[in-house]
Design a protein around this motif. Structure first.
Motif, PDB file in Angstrom:
ATOM      1  N   SER A   1      -0.633   2.096  10.955  1.00 43.65           N
ATOM      2  CA  SER A   1      -0.390   2.380   9.541  1.00 43.65           C
ATOM      3  C   SER A   1       0.963   1.863   9.068  1.00 43.65           C
ATOM      4  O   SER A   1       1.103   1.355   7.951  1.00 43.65           O
ATOM      5  CB  SER A   1      -0.504   3.874   9.270  1.00 43.65           C
ATOM      6  OG  SER A   1       0.493   4.592   9.992  1.00 43.65           O
TER       7      SER A   1
ATOM      8  N   GLN B   1      -2.774   7.755   4.013  1.00 39.64           N
ATOM      9  CA  GLN B   1      -1.479   7.816   3.342  1.00 39.64           C
ATOM     10  C   GLN B   1      -1.460   8.908   2.275  1.00 39.64           C
ATOM     11  O   GLN B   1      -0.444   9.578   2.087  1.00 39.64           O
ATOM     12  CB  GLN B   1      -1.171   6.472   2.685  1.00 39.64           C
ATOM     13  CG  GLN B   1      -0.841   5.367   3.672  1.00 39.64           C
ATOM     14  CD  GLN B   1       0.555   5.548   4.292  1.00 39.64           C
ATOM     15  OE1 GLN B   1       1.524   5.812   3.576  1.00 39.64           O
ATOM     16  NE2 GLN B   1       0.644   5.449   5.609  1.00 39.64           N
TER      17      GLN B   1
ATOM     18  N   THR C   1       0.729  -0.745   5.945  1.00 38.23           N
ATOM     19  CA  THR C   1       1.143  -0.267   4.617  1.00 38.23           C
ATOM     20  C   THR C   1       2.345  -1.029   4.086  1.00 38.23           C
ATOM     21  O   THR C   1       2.559  -1.088   2.873  1.00 38.23           O
ATOM     22  CB  THR C   1       1.477   1.225   4.663  1.00 38.23           C
ATOM     23  OG1 THR C   1       2.495   1.459   5.673  1.00 38.23           O
ATOM     24  CG2 THR C   1       0.243   2.053   4.983  1.00 38.23           C
TER      25      THR C   1
ATOM     26  N   LEU D   1       0.816  -1.213   0.000  1.00 43.63           N
ATOM     27  CA  LEU D   1       0.000   0.000   0.000  1.00 43.63           C
ATOM     28  C   LEU D   1       0.846   1.257   0.000  1.00 43.63           C
ATOM     29  O   LEU D   1       0.509   2.246  -0.679  1.00 43.63           O
ATOM     30  CB  LEU D   1      -0.921  -0.031   1.225  1.00 43.63           C
ATOM     31  CG  LEU D   1      -1.966   1.079   1.320  1.00 43.63           C
ATOM     32  CD1 LEU D   1      -2.850   1.093   0.088  1.00 43.63           C
ATOM     33  CD2 LEU D   1      -2.815   0.915   2.572  1.00 43.63           C
ATOM     34  N   ASP D   2       1.959   1.262   0.725  1.00 43.11           N
ATOM     35  CA  ASP D   2       2.793   2.465   0.764  1.00 43.11           C
ATOM     36  C   ASP D   2       3.411   2.759  -0.596  1.00 43.11           C
ATOM     37  O   ASP D   2       3.541   3.917  -1.002  1.00 43.11           O
ATOM     38  CB  ASP D   2       3.866   2.342   1.845  1.00 43.11           C
ATOM     39  CG  ASP D   2       4.732   1.101   1.653  1.00 43.11           C
ATOM     40  OD1 ASP D   2       4.379   0.261   0.772  1.00 43.11           O
ATOM     41  OD2 ASP D   2       5.748   0.957   2.364  1.00 43.11           O
TER      42      ASP D   2
END
Length: 432
Positions: A116, A73, A120, A31-32
């Motif tokens: 998070s 994010q 992520t 995801l990051d």
């Protein structure tokens, strides 16, 4: 048909080869990294991702927690962010539990921020992450499908390569099986119970087994036909003894009755002789010898004249040929008698046509209907006009002639004569 089957076999083998090729699975996503691509911090190609701009948001199943995390994010409102798993994929079941209770995705923003870093950096199944821009369009990042496209190209190339490599082998197998089968089919179409010509048995084992089965079946049929013919000949021969006794007893009858009885006995004797002639033609081995066909025909003409038949003949004075003189004489005599029975006068004409001999026995009688010409060549078959007591026979004269012609590699044809009448054309195929 065999070529089509061979090509189908080649295609099936190619498909089987392709089936063994492992299909590449899309790489997992983080995801990051997807967020970095949308923010312009990373090039999508370097991460194995693709970036596109489209009018509609990505469609699929979503996870509330991961959508909230993606919005965090990207620093965008959650209503402007879509994170989905498209196709048949399902969104991962992500839950955050605190104090034994499952937290709602919007309940505790602090908890989401705390988790998070972990969420992520995790590897997720391939997803699509979209963010709505100021102009209302969506920027969407997702897994790059170039590996799948390359796999599809490999599949197509494998199919083509397999077909090309196996096509020569399939064609060779088709030819190796097809040629012997064609030769066997052509030879089987010419199978005759009288002849003992061997069938071609070259080629694969299956063709050899088929040829042996056809030969064995022909042998059994020949034996059965010969048994029936022997029985018929034996019955006909044994009937002559009581006929002789009847002829002697007829001499003591009144003259008028004796004449009718003798006529009936002679008619029965003629029928018995025809049956015996047919049986001899079926059972007697063919003895091919050099002979003069013109001289043989002249003998038949002289014999017919002695029987009171009006007959004329034309043809070469000498005609060297090869055949069985006894069988040929029997066939010609039957054709002459058959023509004389219905027409009285008979005309003969013999000539060489190509590599064969052609003998026409012509008359001006009522002829034979076209629909009956094949039937009357079979044993014990007569045309409708021959069913009277004056002209009726056993229906074997034409069958005997047809059998003799067939045994001499020829045939007997019944043709309509111009101006009325019948032409019995005896074709002999045995070369001189």
């Amino acid at each position: 048909m065999l070529a089509l089957a061979s090509l189908l076999l080649a295609t099936l083998v190619s498909v089987a080869v392709v089936g063994w090729m492992p299909r590449p699975a899309p790489p997992p996503m983080r995801l990051d990294q997807a967020a970095q691509v949308l923010r312009g911090e990373q090039a999508p190609a370097s991460l194995g991702l693709h970036l596109a701009t489209q009018a509609a948001p990505p469609q699929g199943s979503a996870s509330d927690w991961l959508t909230q995390l993606a919005a965090l994010q990207l620093g965008s409102p959650v209503e402007d962010v879509r994170l989905v798993w498209s196709g048949q994929g399902k969104a991962p079941d992500v839950q955050i539990i605190e104090g034994g209770a499952v937290l709602d995705a919007t309940a505790r923003a602090g908890v989401l921020k705390a988790q998070s870093a972990v969420l992520t950096a995790m590897q997720w199944p391939p997803f699509e992450l979209g963010v709505r821009q100021a102009d209302g369009r969506w920027r969407v990042v997702g897994s790059d499908h170039s590996d799948l496209a390359a796999w599809r190209r490999q599949v197509v190339l494998a199919l083509l390569g397999g077909a090309v490599l196996l096509a020569p082998l399939a064609a060779w197998a088709s030819i190796r099986l097809g040629r012997p089968l064609r030769r066997l089919a052509e030879a089987s179409a010419r199978v005759d119970l009288q002849a003992d010509t061997p069938l071609p048995d070259d080629g694969p084992r299956e063709v050899q087994v088929l040829a042996a089965a056809i030969s064995a079946g022909r042998g059994r049929l020949r034996e059965q036909a010969q048994d029936m013919t022997r029985m018929l000949a034996a019955v006909a021969h044994d009937l002559r003894t009581p006929l002789t006794g009847l002829r002697l007893r007829a001499e003591f009858a009144p003259p008028a009755q004796a004449a009718r009885m003798v006529a009936d006995i002679e008619r029965m004797d003629t029928m018995i002789e025809q049956v015996l002639d047919y049986a001899r033609g079926e059972l007697q081995p063919l003895e091919l010898r050099r002979l003069d066909l013109a001289a043989l025909l002249e003998e038949c003409v002289q014999s017919a004249l002695l029987r009171g038949i009006e007959i004329s003949a034309e043809g070469p004075d000498v005609l060297p040929w090869q055949g069985d003189a006894l069988l040929l004489r029997r066939a010609i005599d039957n054709l002459i008698d058959n023509a004389a029975r219905y027409a009285g006068a008979v005309e003969l004409r013999v000539a060489v046509v190509g590599r064969g001999a052609q003998l026409d026995v012509m008359d001006r009688g009522p002829g034979i209907a076209e629909g009956d010409r094949v039937r009357v060549l079979q044993p014990f078959q007569r045309s409708e006009s021959s069913r009277s007591r004056a002209t009726g026979g056993a229906g074997l004269g034409l069958a005997v002639a047809a059998n003799v012609a067939r045994r001499h590699a020829g045939e007997l044809r019944l043709l309509q004569r111009d101006g009325g009448g019948l032409i019995a054309r005896l074709l002999l195929g045995t070369a001189p």
